[in-house]
Write a protein that holds these residues in place. Structure first.
Motif, PDB file in Angstrom:
ATOM      1  N   TYR A 127      30.369 -12.417  41.875  1.00  0.00           N
ATOM      2  CA  TYR A 127      29.061 -11.756  41.835  1.00  0.00           C
ATOM      3  C   TYR A 127      28.178 -12.328  40.729  1.00  0.00           C
ATOM      4  CZ  TYR A 127      30.329  -8.484  45.443  1.00  0.00           C
ATOM      5  OH  TYR A 127      30.666  -7.941  46.655  1.00  0.00           O
ATOM      6  N   LEU A 128      28.753 -12.727  39.635  1.00  0.00           N
ATOM      7  CA  LEU A 128      27.965 -13.327  38.565  1.00  0.00           C
ATOM      8  C   LEU A 128      27.309 -14.623  39.034  1.00  0.00           C
ATOM      9  CD1 LEU A 128      27.085 -13.042  35.625  1.00  0.00           C
ATOM     10  CD2 LEU A 128      29.157 -14.279  34.951  1.00  0.00           C
ATOM     11  N   ASP A 129      28.019 -15.405  39.834  1.00  0.00           N
ATOM     12  CA  ASP A 129      27.444 -16.632  40.381  1.00  0.00           C
ATOM     13  C   ASP A 129      26.381 -16.327  41.439  1.00  0.00           C
ATOM     14  OD1 ASP A 129      29.050 -18.362  38.826  1.00  0.00           O
ATOM     15  OD2 ASP A 129      30.715 -18.082  40.211  1.00  0.00           O
ATOM     16  N   LYS A 130      26.630 -15.296  42.235  1.00  0.00           N
ATOM     17  CA  LYS A 130      25.655 -14.923  43.263  1.00  0.00           C
ATOM     18  C   LYS A 130      24.343 -14.464  42.630  1.00  0.00           C
ATOM     19  CE  LYS A 130      29.276 -13.465  46.460  1.00  0.00           C
ATOM     20  NZ  LYS A 130      30.036 -12.300  46.943  1.00  0.00           N
TER      21      LYS A 130
ATOM     22  N   THR B 289      36.277  -3.642  46.478  1.00  0.00           N
ATOM     23  CA  THR B 289      35.521  -4.695  45.796  1.00  0.00           C
ATOM     24  C   THR B 289      35.074  -4.236  44.416  1.00  0.00           C
ATOM     25  OG1 THR B 289      34.754  -5.613  47.897  1.00  0.00           O
ATOM     26  CG2 THR B 289      33.492  -6.195  45.929  1.00  0.00           C
ATOM     27  N   LEU B 290      34.682  -2.979  44.288  1.00  0.00           N
ATOM     28  CA  LEU B 290      34.277  -2.441  42.986  1.00  0.00           C
ATOM     29  C   LEU B 290      35.399  -2.616  41.967  1.00  0.00           C
ATOM     30  CD1 LEU B 290      32.080  -0.805  41.415  1.00  0.00           C
ATOM     31  CD2 LEU B 290      33.368   1.243  42.053  1.00  0.00           C
ATOM     32  N   ILE B 291      36.628  -2.361  42.370  1.00  0.00           N
ATOM     33  CA  ILE B 291      37.767  -2.528  41.464  1.00  0.00           C
ATOM     34  C   ILE B 291      37.876  -3.977  40.997  1.00  0.00           C
ATOM     35  CG2 ILE B 291      40.286  -2.469  41.321  1.00  0.00           C
ATOM     36  CD1 ILE B 291      40.225  -0.071  43.198  1.00  0.00           C
ATOM     37  N   ARG B 292      37.695  -4.922  41.921  1.00  0.00           N
ATOM     38  CA  ARG B 292      37.821  -6.339  41.567  1.00  0.00           C
ATOM     39  C   ARG B 292      36.742  -6.780  40.593  1.00  0.00           C
ATOM     40  NH1 ARG B 292      39.157  -6.850  47.099  1.00  0.00           N
ATOM     41  NH2 ARG B 292      37.094  -7.676  47.617  1.00  0.00           N
ATOM     42  N   ILE B 293      35.569  -6.167  40.684  1.00  0.00           N
ATOM     43  CA  ILE B 293      34.479  -6.535  39.774  1.00  0.00           C
ATOM     44  C   ILE B 293      34.881  -6.300  38.319  1.00  0.00           C
ATOM     45  CG2 ILE B 293      32.148  -5.850  39.022  1.00  0.00           C
ATOM     46  CD1 ILE B 293      31.570  -5.381  42.051  1.00  0.00           C
TER      47      ILE B 293
ATOM     48  N   ALA C 175      21.485  -7.818  35.120  1.00  0.00           N
ATOM     49  CA  ALA C 175      20.669  -8.431  36.175  1.00  0.00           C
ATOM     50  C   ALA C 175      20.699  -7.656  37.487  1.00  0.00           C
ATOM     51  CB  ALA C 175      21.144  -9.867  36.426  1.00  0.00           C
ATOM     52  N   CYS C 176      21.593  -6.670  37.633  1.00  0.00           N
ATOM     53  CA  CYS C 176      21.707  -5.994  38.927  1.00  0.00           C
ATOM     54  C   CYS C 176      22.380  -4.639  38.782  1.00  0.00           C
ATOM     55  CB  CYS C 176      22.506  -6.857  39.914  1.00  0.00           C
ATOM     56  SG  CYS C 176      24.227  -7.116  39.416  1.00  0.00           S
ATOM     57  N   ARG C 177      22.337  -3.869  39.868  1.00  0.00           N
ATOM     58  CA  ARG C 177      23.057  -2.608  39.982  1.00  0.00           C
ATOM     59  C   ARG C 177      24.019  -2.717  41.168  1.00  0.00           C
ATOM     60  NH1 ARG C 177      20.724   1.906  37.506  1.00  0.00           N
ATOM     61  NH2 ARG C 177      21.846   3.173  39.023  1.00  0.00           N
ATOM     62  N   PHE C 178      24.917  -1.737  41.295  1.00  0.00           N
ATOM     63  CA  PHE C 178      25.855  -1.726  42.407  1.00  0.00           C
ATOM     64  C   PHE C 178      25.789  -0.392  43.148  1.00  0.00           C
ATOM     65  CE2 PHE C 178      27.427  -5.283  40.076  1.00  0.00           C
ATOM     66  CZ  PHE C 178      28.018  -6.103  41.025  1.00  0.00           C
ATOM     67  N   ILE C 179      25.931  -0.464  44.461  1.00  0.00           N
ATOM     68  CA  ILE C 179      26.045   0.701  45.331  1.00  0.00           C
ATOM     69  C   ILE C 179      27.439   0.641  45.938  1.00  0.00           C
ATOM     70  CG2 ILE C 179      25.193   1.838  47.411  1.00  0.00           C
ATOM     71  CD1 ILE C 179      22.464   0.436  46.849  1.00  0.00           C
TER      72      ILE C 179
END
Length: 242
Positions: A115-118, A140-144, A163-167
């Motif tokens: 996600y950091l690269d994305k 996926t949240l756990i992997r982050i 730089a972002c938020r997560f849903i």
């Protein structure tokens, strides 16, 4: 085999050849625009194949969080999975076909899986004022928040969440309370204000691409588990088995 012979399919196969997972992060938009609005949801997944649970997550997130654009993003490189099942070009083809009838939906391909690269690639594509919201499942949240994906865990997480938020959407084994409890852990609870919860109806919580691939292998029906465009594509067995 109309899918294999279509210009889109050939173009997408070439695109994945050109995307370099060892180079700088890069995202190519293959459908939609980049100036729809300031609030963009990014749903990044393997989509192997796209399911009705995926589409429910995307459409509910747009409505609940008033997103101006929804980007369905398929990565060439996945941090945990190799390429099996549907070829990447076929997955991108179905995403585009699904998005074509939905205003505000875009489709893209990413060279990188993290996600950091994305977010690095996305900030180079969209205007500076854009609010980025990644849509993820609980797994996926756990992997982050898994340190093995980072060189400097704290510094890189701070860079990501600046730089972002997560849903985060619930799964069968993880409801909203489970997500809240996970985000309350020491070491990551500082990021809890940047994670919102999306409560999917129970009917979608158990649906997975893995189940659909298993049904295909056993010759069982999948039409109730995938959008019509995916069912149409998977009628061509040789596409799935490549």
């Amino acid at each position: 085999m109309k899918f294999l012979n279509s210009p889109d399919y050939r173009q997408f196969a070439q695109l994945f050849e050109e995307l370099d997972s060892a180079g700088p992060p890069r995202i190519e938009i293959v459908h939609g625009t980049r100036d729809i609005g300031k609030r963009i949801g990014i749903f990044s997944g393997s989509f192997n194949p796209l399911t009705v649970a995926h589409t429910a997550m995307a459409e509910q997130a747009v409505a609940q969080f008033q997103l101006d654009e929804l980007l369905l993003l398929l990565a060439k490189a996945n941090v945990d999975k190799g390429i099996f099942g549907l070829p990447l070009a076929a997955r991108l083809f179905t995403l585009k076909r699904y998005a074509e009838s939905r205003p505000g939906f875009s489709v893209g391909a990413s060279s990188h899986g993290r996600y950091l690269d994305k977010i690095t690639a996305l900030t180079a594509l969209y205007p500076p004022q854009t609010d980025f919201h990644f849509i993820v499942g609980y797994d996926t949240l756990i992997r982050i928040f898994d340190a093995k994906y980072y060189t400097d865990f704290d510094a890189e997480l701070q860079e990501l969440f600046s730089a972002c938020r997560f849903i985060a959407a619930n799964r069968a084994e993880a409801d909203a309370e489970t997500i809240d409890a996970f985000m309350a852990q020491p070491g990551i609870r500082r990021y809890a204000p940047f994670v919102s919860t999306l409560a999917l109806p129970a009917a979608y919580a158990d649906i997975s691409s893995t189940e659909i691939r298993q049904r295909l292998e056993q010759g069982e029906a999948i039409t109730h588990l995938v959008p019509p465009v995916v069912a149409e594509l998977l009628e061509a067995d040789s596409i799935y088995s490549q």
